[in-house]
Write an enzyme that holds these catalytic residues in place. Sequence first.
Site, PDB file in Angstrom:
ATOM      1  N   CYS A  84      -5.335  17.184  -4.486  1.00  0.00           N
ATOM      2  CA  CYS A  84      -5.770  18.222  -5.417  1.00  0.00           C
ATOM      3  C   CYS A  84      -6.611  17.643  -6.567  1.00  0.00           C
ATOM      4  CB  CYS A  84      -4.559  19.024  -5.885  1.00  0.00           C
ATOM      5  SG  CYS A  84      -5.033  20.672  -6.426  1.00  0.00           S
ATOM      6  N   HIS A 175      -1.096  20.163  -1.445  1.00  0.00           N
ATOM      7  CA  HIS A 175      -0.037  19.303  -1.993  1.00  0.00           C
ATOM      8  C   HIS A 175       1.002  18.897  -0.949  1.00  0.00           C
ATOM      9  CE1 HIS A 175      -1.105  19.652  -6.282  1.00  0.00           C
ATOM     10  NE2 HIS A 175      -1.595  20.830  -5.902  1.00  0.00           N
ATOM     11  N   GLU A 177       2.931  16.545  -1.095  1.00  0.00           N
ATOM     12  CA  GLU A 177       4.111  16.007  -1.801  1.00  0.00           C
ATOM     13  C   GLU A 177       5.106  17.107  -2.157  1.00  0.00           C
ATOM     14  OE1 GLU A 177       1.179  16.499  -2.981  1.00  0.00           O
ATOM     15  OE2 GLU A 177       1.209  17.102  -5.087  1.00  0.00           O
TER      16      GLU A 177
HETATM   17  N1  GLN Z   1      -7.447  22.659 -10.835  1.00  0.00           N
HETATM   18  C1  GLN Z   1      -7.025  21.324 -11.027  1.00  0.00           C
HETATM   19  C2  GLN Z   1      -8.169  20.389 -11.345  1.00  0.00           C
HETATM   20  O1  GLN Z   1      -9.279  20.613 -10.987  1.00  0.00           O
HETATM   21  C3  GLN Z   1      -6.302  20.786  -9.817  1.00  0.00           C
HETATM   22  C4  GLN Z   1      -5.025  21.538  -9.620  1.00  0.00           C
HETATM   23  C5  GLN Z   1      -3.940  20.726  -8.974  1.00  0.00           C
HETATM   24  O2  GLN Z   1      -4.008  19.513  -8.917  1.00  0.00           O
HETATM   25  N2  GLN Z   1      -2.922  21.420  -8.539  1.00  0.00           N
HETATM   26  O3  GLN Z   1      -7.922  19.423 -11.970  1.00  0.00           O
END
Ligand code: GLN
Length: 198
Positions: A84, A175, A177
């Site tokens: 992410c 995610h 994790e």
């Molecule tokens: N929107 C976040 C970003 O761009 C990422 C969100 C997340 O890691 N769950 O940093």
Amino acid sequence: MGVRLGVLALQGDVSEHIRGFEAALSDIGEGLGCVVPVRRPADLEGLLGLAIPGGESTTISRLIQKNGLYQPLVNFKGGIFATCAGMVLMATRVDDPRVKPLGLLDMTVQRNAFGRQKESFEADIAVRGLDHPYHAYFIRAPVATRNEKGVEVLARIDAGIVAVRKVPHMALAFHPELGNDLRLHRMFLEGIGIQNSR
Ligand code: GLN
């Protein structure tokens, strides 16, 4: 043997990643492996792999620079498992100037690609190399809109690319994790030479 893995521990879901790596190591029989938090350049020494967690990529980017970790991460010799916000940081191009990406995977990433209506959702997605779908949790997720130079697409949904690999690195918009499915952790560990020892 003592496999050493790290989790970048500046901001984000660090403890989930530590648990995920620990579960993956014990799952493949690496009982003696250890997982350490990384906050300073010296913490990277001797690590075979590093997770860059989900969180807020603008904040993590700022803290990477503040803690003198930018160049050490660019030069890190092990594999990186980025999820992410971590995926945002791995790119060469990001649509937000507040993020200084590490440029380790040649791809263009768009932050928060799903808009407000669909900030968080779950989906069963097909992932290249896995024999059945992976249940993925997306939370304000990015997508990659363009991949180049050996960056292999592992999964794509309508909005864009959500999983990529260029051994030894992997980057996922969702995610792994947060669930109990360790297949992507296992794929990452295989990429850095840690195989099932059972
Ligand atoms: N929107 C976040 C970003 O761009 C990422 C969100 C997340 O890691 N769950 O940093």
